[in-house]
Design a protein around this motif. Structure first.
Motif, short mmCIF file in Angstrom:
data_model
loop_
_atom_site.label_atom_id
_atom_site.label_comp_id
_atom_site.label_asym_id
_atom_site.label_seq_id
_atom_site.Cartn_x
_atom_site.Cartn_y
_atom_site.Cartn_z
N LEU A 237 0.82 -1.21 0.00
CA LEU A 237 0.00 0.00 0.00
C LEU A 237 0.86 1.26 0.00
N LYS A 238 1.99 1.19 0.68
CA LYS A 238 2.87 2.35 0.76
C LYS A 238 3.72 2.54 -0.50
N SER A 239 3.74 1.54 -1.35
CA SER A 239 4.59 1.60 -2.53
C SER A 239 4.14 2.67 -3.52
N SER A 240 2.89 3.08 -3.42
CA SER A 240 2.36 4.09 -4.34
C SER A 240 1.26 4.89 -3.65
N VAL A 241 1.35 6.21 -3.74
CA VAL A 241 0.31 7.06 -3.17
C VAL A 241 -1.03 6.79 -3.86
N THR A 242 -0.99 6.64 -5.17
CA THR A 242 -2.22 6.36 -5.93
C THR A 242 -2.83 5.04 -5.51
N PHE A 243 -1.99 4.04 -5.28
CA PHE A 243 -2.48 2.73 -4.84
C PHE A 243 -3.20 2.86 -3.50
N SER A 244 -2.59 3.55 -2.55
CA SER A 244 -3.20 3.70 -1.23
C SER A 244 -4.49 4.51 -1.30
N GLN A 245 -4.52 5.53 -2.15
CA GLN A 245 -5.74 6.32 -2.31
C GLN A 245 -6.86 5.48 -2.92
N ALA A 246 -6.52 4.66 -3.89
CA ALA A 246 -7.52 3.78 -4.50
C ALA A 246 -8.04 2.78 -3.46
N ALA A 247 -7.16 2.31 -2.58
CA ALA A 247 -7.58 1.38 -1.53
C ALA A 247 -8.57 2.04 -0.58
N ILE A 248 -8.32 3.30 -0.23
CA ILE A 248 -9.23 4.03 0.67
C ILE A 248 -10.60 4.20 0.02
N VAL A 249 -10.60 4.57 -1.26
CA VAL A 249 -11.87 4.73 -1.98
C VAL A 249 -12.61 3.40 -2.05
N ALA A 250 -11.89 2.32 -2.34
CA ALA A 250 -12.51 1.00 -2.42
C ALA A 250 -13.12 0.61 -1.08
N PHE A 251 -12.43 0.91 0.03
CA PHE A 251 -12.91 0.55 1.36
C PHE A 251 -14.23 1.26 1.68
N PHE A 252 -14.27 2.57 1.51
CA PHE A 252 -15.47 3.32 1.89
C PHE A 252 -16.62 3.08 0.91
N ASN A 253 -16.31 2.85 -0.35
CA ASN A 253 -17.37 2.53 -1.30
C ASN A 253 -18.02 1.20 -0.94
N ARG A 254 -17.18 0.21 -0.58
CA ARG A 254 -17.74 -1.09 -0.21
C ARG A 254 -18.45 -1.03 1.14
N LEU A 255 -17.98 -0.18 2.05
CA LEU A 255 -18.63 -0.03 3.34
C LEU A 255 -20.08 0.41 3.16
N SER A 256 -20.30 1.36 2.27
CA SER A 256 -21.67 1.83 2.03
C SER A 256 -22.47 0.83 1.21
N TYR A 257 -21.85 0.28 0.17
CA TYR A 257 -22.57 -0.66 -0.68
C TYR A 257 -22.88 -1.96 0.05
N GLY A 258 -21.94 -2.42 0.88
CA GLY A 258 -22.16 -3.65 1.63
C GLY A 258 -23.33 -3.53 2.59
N GLY A 259 -23.43 -2.36 3.26
CA GLY A 259 -24.56 -2.15 4.15
C GLY A 259 -25.88 -2.11 3.41
N LEU A 260 -25.88 -1.47 2.24
CA LEU A 260 -27.10 -1.42 1.43
C LEU A 260 -27.47 -2.81 0.95
N GLN A 261 -26.48 -3.57 0.51
CA GLN A 261 -26.74 -4.91 -0.02
C GLN A 261 -27.29 -5.84 1.05
N ALA A 262 -26.77 -5.72 2.28
CA ALA A 262 -27.19 -6.62 3.36
C ALA A 262 -28.60 -6.33 3.85
N SER A 263 -29.06 -5.10 3.70
CA SER A 263 -30.32 -4.72 4.33
C SER A 263 -31.45 -4.39 3.36
N ILE A 264 -31.12 -4.12 2.09
CA ILE A 264 -32.13 -3.54 1.20
C ILE A 264 -33.30 -4.49 0.95
N MET A 265 -33.02 -5.79 0.81
CA MET A 265 -34.12 -6.71 0.52
C MET A 265 -35.06 -6.85 1.71
#
Length: 422
Positions: A237-265
């Motif tokens: 993750l530290k090898s690239s600033v862009t890599f770490s930023q993409a990881a942060i975006v992926a984490f928070f995007n999945r945090l919101s989508y995962g909650g929606l997916q688990a509860s929406i039905m």
């Protein structure tokens, strides 16, 4: 042409495996409710069981996905694809046989265990396979096509679930899952970074890997043959600033989508009394719009628009989608939100392409596994946040107790011309 044929076989494998796993989604909610809370439209136990399962699966995949990705860099993508494709057959076969309470809990336990390996690993390995065979400038488009094949599987699977009985749905899913594993073993060629053939058996130590010194061209060091550690992931993750930023975006995007997916039905079941067919209709609309975007719109936009801009557009579409769900006051609102799926589906291919360009060809599996592990970490956290909210603020029998700050009661809706969100 040979590379194109290899990708076609990979796409077919992804389509078949995704078709099998997604076609049962509209039926699983009803099967869970009947097995756990028969005769009810609201069931806290079902919500917490789903959330607990998601959290346990997330804990397993946080460890397994980086490991599987790292092993695929050493032993090949096809060798590692065999494991999740085979294991995913077992839970489907159980419900194909019977959906009584006892068999449901057997499915629940085995699904939890097998998904620790299967959840996300097929996608992770497919992404690494594409990165092995596609030039950097073309990866965004091909990643989009790969995602589009998965979305096409969602559409076809949902159509099948819409017209098949619950029992037949699981039986067909189990057969297609078996077909995916057989097709992959027969037609998909092995793929290793910077290598034409498998250089070492999967059960053999990598100490004598002769491919590390087989050329004079400079390249990045081969990945470690050891199991990936937390320190190794942090270092990546530290090898690239862009890599770490993409990881942060992926984490928070999945945090919101995962909650929606688990509860929406469960939310739609309690608020609008949705059934299997209505779930299927909604998923069909989402799938068609997403498929059209990934297979047609994204390949056209990717060469013209920077990945970062497409990612921003996708994130805005996801935000709008969640906001509309939060103020849904009628059954047509969930269907209307599908328009934003056209943009939200940009997110995964853009993130995956950005990540793949930050590391060397010998670490594609490791990098995709790392991002998938981070996404799994978000899957652990999201049910801890969203399951209590869903139970208290959606399924409460009295809206003025648990949900007064979120939704008006039906009587209040009749007295007011619009829904107030506090």
């Amino acid at each position: 042409m040979e590379k194109f044929t290899e990708l076609i076989h990979l796409f077919v494998t992804v389509f078949l495996s995704t078709f099998a796993s997604l076609m049962v989604l509209p039926a699983v909610t009803d099967v869970t409710m009947v097995a756990v809370c028969p005769g009810q439209d609201e069931c806290s136990l079902a919500i917490y069981l789903t959330g607990f399962q998601q959290a346990i699966i997330g804990m397993g995949t946080v460890v397994m996905l980086p490991l599987i990705g790292n092993l695929s860099d050493q032993h090949g993508r096809k060798a590692l694809l065999t494991l999740p494709l085979t294991l995913s057959i077992i839970p489907l076969a159980i419900l194909a046989y019977s959906r009584t309470t006892g068999f449901f809990y057997a499915y629940y336990a085995l699904r939890t265990l097998t998904a620790m390996i299967c959840e996300g690993s097929i996608e992770c390995l497919a992404l690494a396979y594409v990165a092995d065979n596609v030039l950097e400038r073309q990866r965004t488009s091909v990643f989009g096509i790969l995602a589009g094949m998965a979305t096409a599987a969602l559409v076809c699977g949902t159509l099948a679930a819409r017209f098949l009985s619950t029992a037949l749905t699981f039986q067909v899913a189990a057969l297609v899952s078996m077909l995916a594993a057989v097709y992959m073993r027969i037609f998909v060629e092995e793929s290793l970074p910077n290598s034409e053939n498998l250089t070492q058996p999967i059960l053999k130590s990598g100490q004598d890997d002769h491919c590390q010194d087989d050329g004079d061209l400079p390249r990045k060091p081969m990945v470690s043959k050891k199991m990936p550690s937390i320190q190794a992931i942090i270092s990546l993750l530290k090898s690239s600033v862009t890599f770490s930023q993409a990881a942060i975006v992926a984490f928070f995007n999945r945090l919101s989508y995962g909650g929606l997916q688990a509860s929406i039905m469960y939310y739609l079941k309690a608020r609008f009394h949705f059934s299997k067919n209505q779930y299927a209709d909604l998923m069909l609309l989402v799938g068609v719009s997403g498929m059209a975007s990934q297979l047609l719109l994204m390949p056209l936009l990717a060469p013209l628009v920077a990945e970062e801009k497409l990612l921003a557009i996708g994130l805005l579409g996801g935000i709008a989608n969640a906001l509309l769900y939060s103020v849904a006051c009628s059954t047509w609102v969930p269907y209307a939100t599908t328009i934003f799926s056209v943009f939200a589906v940009f997110i995964p291919p853009c993130l995956q392409s950005i990540v793949s360009k930050q590391i060397g060809p010998d670490e594609q599996g490791k990098a995709q596994g790392c991002i998938s592990g981070i996404i799994s970490l978000a899957n652990i956290i999201s049910p801890l946040i969203y399951s209590p909210l869903t139970d208290d603020c959606v399924l409460s029998e009295s809206s003025d107790k648990g949900c007064s700050s979120y939704f008006m009661s039906q009587k209040q809706q009749q007295q007011h011309s619009s829904l107030d969100l506090v």
